[in-house]
Design an enzyme around this catalytic site. Sequence first.
Site, PDB file in Angstrom:
ATOM      1  N   HIS A 113       0.959  -1.284  -0.006  1.00  0.00           N
ATOM      2  CA  HIS A 113      -0.175   0.087  -0.248  1.00  0.00           C
ATOM      3  C   HIS A 113       0.833   1.214   0.023  1.00  0.00           C
ATOM      4  CE1 HIS A 113       0.919  -0.139   4.417  1.00  0.00           C
ATOM      5  NE2 HIS A 113       0.633   1.205   4.304  1.00  0.00           N
TER       6      HIS A 113
HETATM    7  N1  UDP Z   1      -3.986  -5.354   8.635  1.00  0.00           N
HETATM    8  C1  UDP Z   1      -5.181  -5.635   8.886  1.00  0.00           C
HETATM    9  N2  UDP Z   1      -5.771  -6.362   7.792  1.00  0.00           N
HETATM   10  C2  UDP Z   1      -5.314  -6.280   6.569  1.00  0.00           C
HETATM   11  C3  UDP Z   1      -3.843  -5.778   6.295  1.00  0.00           C
HETATM   12  C4  UDP Z   1      -3.442  -5.219   7.500  1.00  0.00           C
HETATM   13  O1  UDP Z   1      -5.544  -5.959   9.929  1.00  0.00           O
HETATM   14  O2  UDP Z   1      -6.112  -6.739   5.483  1.00  0.00           O
HETATM   15  C5  UDP Z   1      -3.497  -4.791   9.813  1.00  0.00           C
HETATM   16  C6  UDP Z   1      -1.983  -5.466   9.944  1.00  0.00           C
HETATM   17  O3  UDP Z   1      -1.828  -6.759  10.832  1.00  0.00           O
HETATM   18  C7  UDP Z   1      -0.997  -4.691  10.739  1.00  0.00           C
HETATM   19  C8  UDP Z   1      -1.709  -3.104  10.399  1.00  0.00           C
HETATM   20  O4  UDP Z   1      -2.864  -3.539   9.701  1.00  0.00           O
HETATM   21  O5  UDP Z   1      -1.340  -4.488  12.321  1.00  0.00           O
HETATM   22  C9  UDP Z   1      -0.483  -2.654   9.502  1.00  0.00           C
HETATM   23  O6  UDP Z   1      -1.403  -1.718   8.773  1.00  0.00           O
HETATM   24  P1  UDP Z   1      -0.621  -0.899   7.567  1.00  0.00           P
HETATM   25  O7  UDP Z   1      -0.048  -1.855   6.786  1.00  0.00           O
HETATM   26  O8  UDP Z   1      -1.904  -0.347   6.640  1.00  0.00           O
HETATM   27  O9  UDP Z   1       0.164   0.224   7.780  1.00  0.00           O
HETATM   28  P2  UDP Z   1       1.658   0.550   8.236  1.00  0.00           P
HETATM   29  O10 UDP Z   1       2.093  -0.372   9.145  1.00  0.00           O
HETATM   30  O11 UDP Z   1       2.622   0.127   6.830  1.00  0.00           O
HETATM   31  O12 UDP Z   1       1.888   1.799   8.526  1.00  0.00           O
END
Ligand code: UDP
Length: 362
Positions: A207
């Site tokens: 993403h």
């Molecule tokens: N996550 C979730 N469902 C999904 C994809 C990700 O619950 O379909 C959770 C994942 O387990 C983690 C968090 O979302 O705890 C990560 O968020 P994201 O990847 O959107 O953001 P980043 O961590 O890169 O800031």
Amino acid sequence: MKKILTVLGARPQFIKASVVSTQIADSSSLDEVIVHTGQHFDANMSDVFFEELGMRTPKYQLNINGGAHGEMTGRMLIEVEKVVLSERPDIVLVYGDTNSTLAGALVASKLHIPVAHVEAGLRSRNLKMPEEINRILTDRISTWLFTPTESATKNLLQEGVSETAIYQVGDVMYDVALQHGAKVSPHGGILEQLRLNPKQYILVTIHRAENTDNDTVLRRIVEALSSTANSIMPIVWPVHPRTKGRLESLGLLESISADVLLVDPVGYLDMVQLEKHSSLVVTDSGGVQKEAFFHGVPCVTLREETEWVELVEAGWNQLMPPTSDVETIRTAMRHAIKKSPIVVFPYGNGSAAHEIIKELEA
Ligand code: UDP
């Protein structure tokens, strides 16, 4: 009673805040008001986490989403300021590195309300990432800098932050993973629904703007994933709304192999089950890189750099720039599945939320 005003708005923030908010609810000296900026708003990007992780419903829902970064952050500044002026909190609490984080911190600091930043000190050293700008600015104006790792603490010290403002508490995501990881089974649930066998599939999430917003890079990723699914093992890919929009507009959905299972974003508990029983995680997410490690699964990160350097050093995570050719990416995935990384404990002991509460109470 001290009033904490928590400003959040994006999926990873709901997950991080869940452990802290449930402990604030148990505190006899802290009270919490939650402001949801609306940055993420779909039921499966927002509501599901409040329900599953037992969080209090936000008192304020600002419904601010879409638009360019400046517009979104600007609208948040206007609306968050109104809430802060009417609630008059003692502390504003923010998480991570999104526009909601920066807006909350900026409003509070201009009103002379101290800011507590959870997940302080992370750096990718890539100023093209909007998240990097949000982190640096938020850290600069925060009173309490709660760092998840030694490397995050070192980054702040190198930038001249006073040692007395830094609290290395560990990673709140580790707290959440420990609470929920033990409960998930290798059978049933989403694995059964998707007909996936434990340790016989790869889990993918993509993403980050640098991957989704560059046509060539996104095409390369799709090609590498299709080729991997055809020749190594099936892939399950919960597709982020931003990525879905880009795949549609580039007409890439039709070109993806049938062995890449595209699904809507899943709830946290389904995600933990998918992570824990996968043979490999491939991602550009910060949180998912770490969760792979928490659940003992190797990871390939489709980025040039990472904030979670300790996992690369220990061999749990391999960086693979998505500009690499398809064969290189596929080979990296094949090798990563067979890796036996070394045992490390860089994220504290699962009591980060408790440490944060102790400090805020004091
Ligand atoms: N996550 C979730 N469902 C999904 C994809 C990700 O619950 O379909 C959770 C994942 O387990 C983690 C968090 O979302 O705890 C990560 O968020 P994201 O990847 O959107 O953001 P980043 O961590 O890169 O800031």
